[in-house]
Design a protein around this motif. Sequence first.
Motif, PDB file in Angstrom:
ATOM      1  N   LYS A   1       0.162   4.986   0.252  1.00  0.00           N
ATOM      2  CA  LYS A   1      -1.099   5.895   0.767  1.00  0.00           C
ATOM      3  C   LYS A   1      -2.351   5.259   0.733  1.00  0.00           C
ATOM      4  O   LYS A   1      -3.412   5.715   0.463  1.00  0.00           O
ATOM      5  CB  LYS A   1      -1.314   7.130  -0.148  1.00  0.00           C
ATOM      6  N   ASP A   2      -2.358   4.057   1.446  1.00  0.00           N
ATOM      7  CA  ASP A   2      -3.473   3.214   1.634  1.00  0.00           C
ATOM      8  C   ASP A   2      -4.102   2.815   0.501  1.00  0.00           C
ATOM      9  O   ASP A   2      -5.308   2.152   0.592  1.00  0.00           O
ATOM     10  CB  ASP A   2      -4.535   4.060   2.577  1.00  0.00           C
ATOM     11  N   LYS A   3      -3.313   2.643  -0.574  1.00  0.00           N
ATOM     12  CA  LYS A   3      -3.909   1.880  -1.803  1.00  0.00           C
ATOM     13  C   LYS A   3      -2.991   1.162  -2.567  1.00  0.00           C
ATOM     14  O   LYS A   3      -1.515   1.379  -2.557  1.00  0.00           O
ATOM     15  CB  LYS A   3      -4.090   3.172  -2.734  1.00  0.00           C
ATOM     16  N   PRO A   4      -3.257  -0.150  -2.576  1.00  0.00           N
ATOM     17  CA  PRO A   4      -2.472  -1.148  -3.286  1.00  0.00           C
ATOM     18  C   PRO A   4      -1.757  -0.599  -4.486  1.00  0.00           C
ATOM     19  O   PRO A   4      -2.191   0.089  -5.417  1.00  0.00           O
ATOM     20  CB  PRO A   4      -3.266  -2.136  -3.654  1.00  0.00           C
TER      21      PRO A   4
ATOM     22  N   GLU B   1       5.213   7.732  -1.981  1.00  0.00           N
ATOM     23  CA  GLU B   1       4.307   8.456  -0.864  1.00  0.00           C
ATOM     24  C   GLU B   1       4.495   9.929  -1.104  1.00  0.00           C
ATOM     25  O   GLU B   1       3.285  10.545  -1.143  1.00  0.00           O
ATOM     26  CB  GLU B   1       4.396   7.825   0.495  1.00  0.00           C
TER      27      GLU B   1
ATOM     28  N   LYS C   1       1.619  12.356  -2.762  1.00  0.00           N
ATOM     29  CA  LYS C   1       1.147  13.356  -1.722  1.00  0.00           C
ATOM     30  C   LYS C   1       1.064  14.798  -2.428  1.00  0.00           C
ATOM     31  O   LYS C   1       0.014  15.696  -2.101  1.00  0.00           O
ATOM     32  CB  LYS C   1       1.918  13.535  -0.321  1.00  0.00           C
TER      33      LYS C   1
ATOM     34  N   LYS D   1       0.621  -1.177  -0.072  1.00  0.00           N
ATOM     35  CA  LYS D   1      -0.091  -0.039  -0.049  1.00  0.00           C
ATOM     36  C   LYS D   1       0.720   1.205   0.027  1.00  0.00           C
ATOM     37  O   LYS D   1       1.767   1.534   0.961  1.00  0.00           O
ATOM     38  CB  LYS D   1      -0.728   0.003   1.164  1.00  0.00           C
TER      39      LYS D   1
END
Length: 246
Positions: free
Chosen positions: A25-28, A240, A244, A23
Amino acid sequence: MLNAIVLAGSGDGDKLPDKPLLKIKDKPMILYVTDALKASGIIDRIVVVGNAAGLSPLFEGDDCCTVLDGGGNMLDNLLLGVRYLGDQDRVLVLTSDIPMITPEAIIDFVEKAKAIGGDFCYPIVKKEVNKEKFPKARRTYARLREGTFTGGNIIYMNPRIIDNLMDMAYEVIENRKRPIKLVRMLGWSFTMKFLLGRLTIPKVEERVSKMLGIDARAVISEYPEIGNDVDKPSDVEMAENYIKSA
């Protein structure tokens, strides 16, 4: 419209296990790649080849994506994807570990590859272009007469040449981080020219094409996102931070 193959296996030497599912940023990570393909507007079908048990839940109800259970290595997965799609004009092949890829980078590469023609088109990015956008990225570079370049993680290819690639492809993948060993595959005179910085892109294209019996071409890309893959923890941090700020 093109079909795309996303190579989503995890090799034994990977420093990050189950990379496609890692993951960012919380996304695969693989979803950044498939989402960019869909957003490009030039892709018809996407075939994901890897660990089907782990990957299939990500694409439930997705009519665009098909998940195939992968083989033992990258080339096995490529063969599985090509054979599934069948004998067609051209196919786009990507790895699943380039989460910073954008629709614009994909469109630009495909348009340039189509304009050039050829059976096998591979992107290269100038060092200064890569360093400007990703100053902390650690990449493997090769110095040619036209400049110093790093490679990408996307290919535009004619699936009918797959058998021509196999013999040489294993050695290329084995030495993909060692430019001098790759050049040695082309012959002694090419090695000397490379060491002296006199080797040109057209000469490499000509030699590779002759060795493989195909039309191989390099595509200079202005999008370094096309090649900055995530291989180690520091790459995760870089990805990441980039996503962002994007």
